[in-house]
Design a protein around this motif. Sequence first.
Motif, PDB file in Angstrom:
ATOM      1  N   THR A   1      32.290 -42.625  28.141  1.00 19.45           N
ATOM      2  CA  THR A   1      33.317 -42.432  27.116  1.00 19.45           C
ATOM      3  C   THR A   1      32.894 -43.059  25.798  1.00 19.45           C
ATOM      4  OG1 THR A   1      34.492 -44.407  27.872  1.00 19.45           O
ATOM      5  CG2 THR A   1      35.193 -42.292  28.783  1.00 19.45           C
ATOM      6  N   GLN A  49      30.482 -40.556  24.370  1.00 26.19           N
ATOM      7  CA  GLN A  49      31.207 -39.354  23.955  1.00 26.19           C
ATOM      8  C   GLN A  49      32.003 -39.618  22.680  1.00 26.19           C
ATOM      9  OE1 GLN A  49      30.709 -36.341  25.256  1.00 26.19           O
ATOM     10  NE2 GLN A  49      31.900 -35.654  23.511  1.00 26.19           N
ATOM     11  N   LYS A  50      32.586 -40.805  22.557  1.00 29.95           N
ATOM     12  CA  LYS A  50      33.305 -41.170  21.340  1.00 29.95           C
ATOM     13  C   LYS A  50      32.353 -41.191  20.144  1.00 29.95           C
ATOM     14  CE  LYS A  50      36.004 -44.898  19.278  1.00 29.95           C
ATOM     15  NZ  LYS A  50      36.520 -46.250  19.447  1.00 29.95           N
ATOM     16  N   VAL A  59      29.497 -39.521  19.872  1.00 27.71           N
ATOM     17  CA  VAL A  59      29.103 -38.134  19.583  1.00 27.71           C
ATOM     18  C   VAL A  59      30.212 -37.415  18.822  1.00 27.71           C
ATOM     19  CG1 VAL A  59      28.587 -35.901  20.665  1.00 27.71           C
ATOM     20  CG2 VAL A  59      27.470 -37.969  21.493  1.00 27.71           C
ATOM     21  N   ASN A  60      31.459 -37.625  19.211  1.00 30.44           N
ATOM     22  CA  ASN A  60      32.581 -36.995  18.514  1.00 30.44           C
ATOM     23  C   ASN A  60      32.674 -37.468  17.072  1.00 30.44           C
ATOM     24  OD1 ASN A  60      33.229 -35.582  20.824  1.00 30.44           O
ATOM     25  ND2 ASN A  60      34.836 -37.002  21.442  1.00 30.44           N
ATOM     26  N   GLY A  96      30.149 -35.683  14.898  1.00 25.42           N
ATOM     27  CA  GLY A  96      30.263 -34.237  14.737  1.00 25.42           C
ATOM     28  C   GLY A  96      30.099 -33.436  16.007  1.00 25.42           C
ATOM     29  N   GLY A  97      29.736 -34.073  17.101  1.00 29.42           N
ATOM     30  CA  GLY A  97      29.629 -33.386  18.388  1.00 29.42           C
ATOM     31  C   GLY A  97      28.280 -32.709  18.589  1.00 29.42           C
ATOM     32  N   TRP A  98      28.039 -32.345  19.851  1.00 33.48           N
ATOM     33  CA  TRP A  98      26.806 -31.635  20.187  1.00 33.48           C
ATOM     34  C   TRP A  98      26.891 -30.198  19.696  1.00 33.48           C
ATOM     35  CZ3 TRP A  98      23.292 -34.910  21.313  1.00 33.48           C
ATOM     36  CH2 TRP A  98      23.538 -36.026  22.104  1.00 33.48           C
ATOM     37  N   LYS A 114      22.129 -32.508  26.578  1.00 34.40           N
ATOM     38  CA  LYS A 114      23.085 -33.601  26.409  1.00 34.40           C
ATOM     39  C   LYS A 114      22.584 -34.874  27.086  1.00 34.40           C
ATOM     40  CE  LYS A 114      27.201 -30.732  25.944  1.00 34.40           C
ATOM     41  NZ  LYS A 114      28.452 -30.297  26.566  1.00 34.40           N
ATOM     42  N   GLU A 133      22.000 -38.215  25.085  1.00 31.37           N
ATOM     43  CA  GLU A 133      22.818 -39.381  25.412  1.00 31.37           C
ATOM     44  C   GLU A 133      21.956 -40.579  25.791  1.00 31.37           C
ATOM     45  OE1 GLU A 133      25.613 -38.071  28.354  1.00 31.37           O
ATOM     46  OE2 GLU A 133      26.799 -36.955  26.879  1.00 31.37           O
TER      47      GLU A 133
END
Length: 152
Positions: free
Chosen positions: A6, A9-10, A12-13, A16-18, A27, A31
């Motif tokens: 998480t 993922q936070k 990455v968000n 701008g995200g994958w 990914k 990561e």
Amino acid sequence: MLHTGTDIQKLVNLLGGWPPHFDDVEKAHGESLLRYLKRDGLIDEPVFGQVVRYAIHRAAFDRLSVMIVDEGFDACEGNFMSGLSQQRAAHENRLAVLERDLLGTPYMRAKQGQSTQTSFMGLLDEPTSEEATSGGKVVTPFRPLTRKRGPS
């Protein structure tokens, strides 16, 4: 400090995200590199772009490596590399450049007299109520590395 999925993922968000064409392999490569860079405090938007390119080339390199092993040979007539081996070598060359840029960042930033901690990493921690109301944190924009020029 252990980073959970998480946390990554936070991050990455926030960045701008994958890209939409990424699958689980890309990914996973991205990561793993993000965990290392986050631990050292070296993540900002331009670095994330390099991580995305690294993940793409690393996944392609791995896929081609499996295909070459299944093919059973590494050279063609006249000792030339097969087409798959040439593609893999191109990805390997690109990976070497990206790894040098990404993993050499602490040295390059220290050489430029900059802190290894980027301003973006400070945004990952939620501000306390006092900081939020008083404007305690100041974010500076990203400044690309430049070479020092001698007297002209």
